[in-house]
Design an enzyme around this catalytic site. Structure first.
Site, mmCIF file in Angstrom:
data_model
loop_
_atom_site.group_PDB
_atom_site.id
_atom_site.type_symbol
_atom_site.label_atom_id
_atom_site.label_comp_id
_atom_site.label_asym_id
_atom_site.label_seq_id
_atom_site.Cartn_x
_atom_site.Cartn_y
_atom_site.Cartn_z
ATOM 1 N N ASP A 128 0.849 -1.202 0.000
ATOM 2 C CA ASP A 128 0.000 0.000 0.000
ATOM 3 C C ASP A 128 0.881 1.247 0.000
ATOM 4 O O ASP A 128 1.049 1.918 1.021
ATOM 5 C CB ASP A 128 -0.921 -0.042 1.230
ATOM 6 C CG ASP A 128 -2.005 1.017 1.184
ATOM 7 O OD1 ASP A 128 -2.081 1.741 0.168
ATOM 8 O OD2 ASP A 128 -2.764 1.115 2.160
ATOM 9 N N SER A 223 -4.861 8.337 6.576
ATOM 10 C CA SER A 223 -4.372 7.552 5.443
ATOM 11 C C SER A 223 -3.309 8.273 4.636
ATOM 12 O O SER A 223 -3.455 9.447 4.296
ATOM 13 C CB SER A 223 -5.538 7.216 4.512
ATOM 14 O OG SER A 223 -6.333 6.242 5.117
#
Ligand SMILES: *[C@@H]1O[C@H](CO)[C@@H](O)[C@H](O)[C@H]1NC(C)=O
Length: 278
Positions: A128, A223
């Site tokens: 990610d 995030s």
């Protein structure tokens, strides 16, 4: 404070009337304030511009994800921030403290190129990580600066003290913070974290928590933003559980040191850059 605050306070005070011991309140409260790796809860507002490497990625003027400036034209963020998103509609704001208001210190960029890791898997959260090439170099100043990436293969040990910061909303009611928030966390053992996550944590991920979930919760993240240990970006906020402060699901970060070779290759080759297959 936005209007969301009053509705949340009202909801919580009504709960407190019917639940004087606070059992329901704490259960529901954590649910209401629940998290998906996108908000800082129970943190503190940072001194404006004291974290000059923090980037705010915005779509239609709204803060979407954090990121970290590590070279004058390059920001590191999470792949899930750009998965199925058109990065030509995004702006990257540096030198910000407010998540929405213009400030004289801000420098605003378009994204010339977004490079998702070719092996990013949205189901397992593996790899990610995403690189953003800005449309020009940032001018470094007292409010816009770089954060170093770690050396290849560094793996911060259990108990290492770190910081995570971001502009994520403060609750599910969606109120935005007034400015950049941060909170202290410690690195967890990968093995026990992996057990908590039923085997989902790989050697290229890093787990951390606040150690006092009742007050800070594990919803400490925003995030794409950095996990800062010492003076390096050791992690990228990747995923966490639905329940704030649930010790069963600590926050998980992408381990940056596992991607140094990939980052160097992409930055050097970005002009011709044939994207490597996974
Ligand atoms: C996490 O657990 C799974 C399942 O037990 C295992 O396959 C995997 O190798 C573990 N990851 C690490 C980093 O140990």
């Amino acid at each position: 404070m936005g209007p969301g605050w009053s509705s949340r306070l009202l909801a919580l005070s009504l709960l407190f009337l019917i639940d004087p011991l606070g059992i329901l309140t704490s259960l529901l409260g954590w649910g209401l304030l629940g998290c998906k790796g996108s908000r800082i809860i129970g943190g503190r507002e940072v001194k404006p511009h004291s974290r000059p490497y923090m980037a705010s990625v915005r779509f239609l003027g709204e803060h979407h994800c954090g990121g970290v400036l590590f070279m004058a034209q390059w920001v590191l963020t999470a792949a899930h921030c750009f998965f199925n998103k058109d990065s030509s509609h995004a702006l990257v704001v540096l030198g910000a403290h407010s998540p929405s208001d213009p400030e004289p210190t801000q420098q605003v960029f378009r994204i010339q190129r977004s490079i998702l890791h070719p092996c990013y898997d949205p189901v397992t959260h593996e790899n990610d990580i995403c690189l953003l090439k800005l449309n020009r170099k940032a001018v470094l100043s007292s409010s816009v600066g770089l954060l170093k990436l770690p050396s290849k293969g560094v793996d911060p040990e259990q108990g290492t003290k770190c910081l995570v910061s971001g502009w994520g909303s403060l609750s599910d009611f969606g109120e935005s913070p007034q400015g950049l928030m941060e909170t202290d966390v410690s690195v967890l053992g990968r093995e026990s974290c992996n057990k908590s996550w039923k085997g989902q944590v790989s050697s290229k991920m890093l787990c951390a928590n606040s150690g006092s979930w009742k007050h800070n919760g594990f919803c400490t993240a925003d995030s794409g933003g950095p996990l800062i240990c010492g003076k390096e970006a050791q992690g990228i906020v990747s995923f966490s559980g639905t329940w704030c402060g649930d010790p069963k699901t600590p926050d998980v970060y992408t381990l940056v040191s596992a991607y140094i070779t990939w980052i160097q290759r992409m930055v050097q080759k970005s002009k011709q850059a044939p994207l490597l297959p996974c």
